[in-house]
Design a protein around this motif. Structure first.
Motif, mmCIF file in Angstrom:
data_model
loop_
_atom_site.group_PDB
_atom_site.id
_atom_site.type_symbol
_atom_site.label_atom_id
_atom_site.label_comp_id
_atom_site.label_asym_id
_atom_site.label_seq_id
_atom_site.Cartn_x
_atom_site.Cartn_y
_atom_site.Cartn_z
ATOM 1 N N SER A 5 0.835 -1.213 0.000
ATOM 2 C CA SER A 5 0.000 0.000 0.000
ATOM 3 C C SER A 5 0.863 1.255 0.000
ATOM 4 O O SER A 5 0.548 2.236 -0.690
ATOM 5 N N ARG A 30 2.262 1.910 -3.584
ATOM 6 C CA ARG A 30 1.257 2.454 -4.498
ATOM 7 C C ARG A 30 0.909 3.892 -4.151
ATOM 8 O O ARG A 30 0.838 4.752 -5.039
ATOM 9 N N ALA A 31 0.691 4.157 -2.880
ATOM 10 C CA ALA A 31 0.333 5.525 -2.479
ATOM 11 C C ALA A 31 1.482 6.493 -2.733
ATOM 12 O O ALA A 31 1.271 7.631 -3.178
ATOM 13 N N GLY A 59 1.743 7.199 -6.519
ATOM 14 C CA GLY A 59 0.616 8.007 -6.973
ATOM 15 C C GLY A 59 0.705 9.448 -6.511
ATOM 16 O O GLY A 59 0.478 10.380 -7.296
ATOM 17 N N VAL A 60 1.050 9.653 -5.244
ATOM 18 C CA VAL A 60 1.164 11.024 -4.731
ATOM 19 C C VAL A 60 2.337 11.741 -5.379
ATOM 20 O O VAL A 60 2.258 12.948 -5.674
ATOM 21 N N LYS A 103 -3.905 1.329 -10.485
ATOM 22 C CA LYS A 103 -3.947 1.780 -9.096
ATOM 23 C C LYS A 103 -3.141 3.060 -8.908
ATOM 24 O O LYS A 103 -3.576 4.010 -8.237
ATOM 25 N N ILE A 121 -4.681 6.936 -7.958
ATOM 26 C CA ILE A 121 -4.205 7.719 -6.814
ATOM 27 C C ILE A 121 -3.599 9.045 -7.282
ATOM 28 O O ILE A 121 -3.778 10.090 -6.643
ATOM 29 N N ALA A 138 -4.743 12.863 -6.240
ATOM 30 C CA ALA A 138 -3.840 13.784 -5.559
ATOM 31 C C ALA A 138 -3.557 15.048 -6.354
ATOM 32 O O ALA A 138 -3.123 16.058 -5.778
ATOM 33 N N CYS A 168 -3.342 15.824 -0.025
ATOM 34 C CA CYS A 168 -3.078 14.804 -1.046
ATOM 35 C C CYS A 168 -2.831 13.439 -0.427
ATOM 36 O O CYS A 168 -3.338 12.421 -0.911
ATOM 37 N N SER A 185 -5.160 10.250 -0.926
ATOM 38 C CA SER A 185 -4.566 9.048 -1.524
ATOM 39 C C SER A 185 -4.989 7.784 -0.792
ATOM 40 O O SER A 185 -5.069 6.708 -1.403
ATOM 41 N N GLY A 237 -8.261 6.837 -2.385
ATOM 42 C CA GLY A 237 -8.002 6.212 -3.678
ATOM 43 C C GLY A 237 -7.365 4.843 -3.535
ATOM 44 O O GLY A 237 -7.606 3.940 -4.352
ATOM 45 N N LEU A 238 -6.562 4.666 -2.481
ATOM 46 C CA LEU A 238 -5.907 3.382 -2.264
ATOM 47 C C LEU A 238 -6.926 2.292 -1.938
ATOM 48 O O LEU A 238 -6.814 1.158 -2.422
#
Length: 330
Positions: free
Chosen positions: A136, A139-140, A143-144, A198, A202, A206, A259, A263, A266-267
């Motif tokens: 997690s 991915r976060a 994305g951020v 994914k 995210i 963000a 953000c 996120s 979104g996660l």
């Protein structure tokens, strides 16, 4: 000397003194002076007030202005501040413990703290908790980083240039009005259900807050500061990185905080589709097997992650902007 000459001659000094003596004063004048002591007192007071040496300090009236108070920061001791911060969470945990332990809240509605600790022990013993957290976080973070970087770049361009604002701002405002969860089916058709989907979801979540706060921060930079920097020869990227970004840093850090919080939402949505690891995947498993203890555990994990994110941003603010602690009166 004739009688007429004596009548017209001016009085001698002796005669003048006799004429101005108290005995020669008119009774009307004497009574008038004695009857108006306030006039004499006012004249004396005015004369004393006109002289800086004879002036005496006058006390302020009861309804006058109060002396200014100290408006600086009065920080509590660390122990007191920590106790105040944890007081409300501890009360909530105590109410949760009492409600589930007394039977007022059924276990199928809300699992008790003992059951949640047991679920946590199971994940730690199998090693799944660490793997899910790392998946997690990866991915976060990606994305951020992607969405926040794009939002920051667009916000700076739109804030600095009128042409950039005309080209970017309408599209970003329309994008902000569209919930990012509504884009899930479209992104699945574009990217499938793998990691790209994914991370992109995210990133889209963000980018909106970062753009909005960066745009406002750049627009709020004082024009005199920019002109002074240009007078010292700062232009282009040096002006942006050396003056504009540091001045807009409070807004940018607030955008980063939002953000990171968005996120997490979104996660959850991303990891519930086509994922085999992650906290969102654990939420899906708990829902399928009706494990309320795992559901509550996932909620607590997200709460702890949000708290850690907030503490990290506060630490960055203290390092990057040490003067912010003395701005507001507390």
């Amino acid at each position: 000397m004739t009688l007429e000459g004596v009548a017209q001659a001016p009085p001698t000094p002796t005669e003048g003194a006799a004429a101005t003596s108290p005995a020669a004063t008119s009774p009307a004048v004497t009574s008038s002076a004695a009857a108006s002591p306030a006039i004499t007192s006012t004249a004396v007071t005015s004369s004393a007030a006109a002289s800086p040496i004879a002036a005496s300090p006058i006390a302020a009236p009861p309804g006058g202005l109060e002396p200014p108070r100290y408006l600086g920061s009065r920080r509590r001791r660390p122990a007191v501040s920590t106790a105040v911060r944890v007081a409300v969470p501890l009360l909530l945990v105590a109410a949760w413990w009492y409600g589930t332990g007394s039977g007022a809240i059924p276990p199928d509605v809300l699992a008790g703290p003992g059951a949640v600790l047991g679920a946590l022990g199971e994940l730690v013993a199998t090693g799944q908790l660490g793997d899910y957290l790392l998946a997690s976080a990866r991915r976060a973070g990606l994305g951020v980083l992607a969405g926040g970087g794009i939002g920051l770049l667009l916000g700076v361009v739109a804030g600095l240039s009128a042409l950039g604002e005309e080209l970017i701002d309408p599209t970003m405002q329309m994008k902000r009005a569209v919930p990012f969860l509504a884009l899930v089916p479209l992104f699945i058709s574009w990217f499938g259900v793998e990691e790209t989907f994914k991370v992109v979801l995210i990133a889209v979540a963000a980018a909106g807050p970062m753009y909005a706060y960066s745009y406002l921060g750049v627009r709020g930079v004082d024009r005199k500061t920019v002109e002074a920097a240009r007078g010292f020869g700062l232009t282009g990227p040096r002006l942006v990185l050396g003056v504009i970004i540091p001045t807009a840093l409070p807004n940018i850090l607030m955008a980063l905080r939002i953000c990171l919080s968005v996120s997490l939402t979104g996660l959850i949505a991303a990891e519930q589709i086509g994922a085999t690891e992650g906290i969102g995947y654990l939420v899906t498993l708990a829902q399928q097997y009706y494990r309320s203890d795992y559901m509550v555990l996932c909620i607590l994990i997200y709460a702890v992650l949000g708290l850690l994110i907030d503490l990290a941003i506060r630490g960055v603010e203290r390092l990057a902007m040490p003067w912010r602690g003395h701005v507001a009166a507390r």
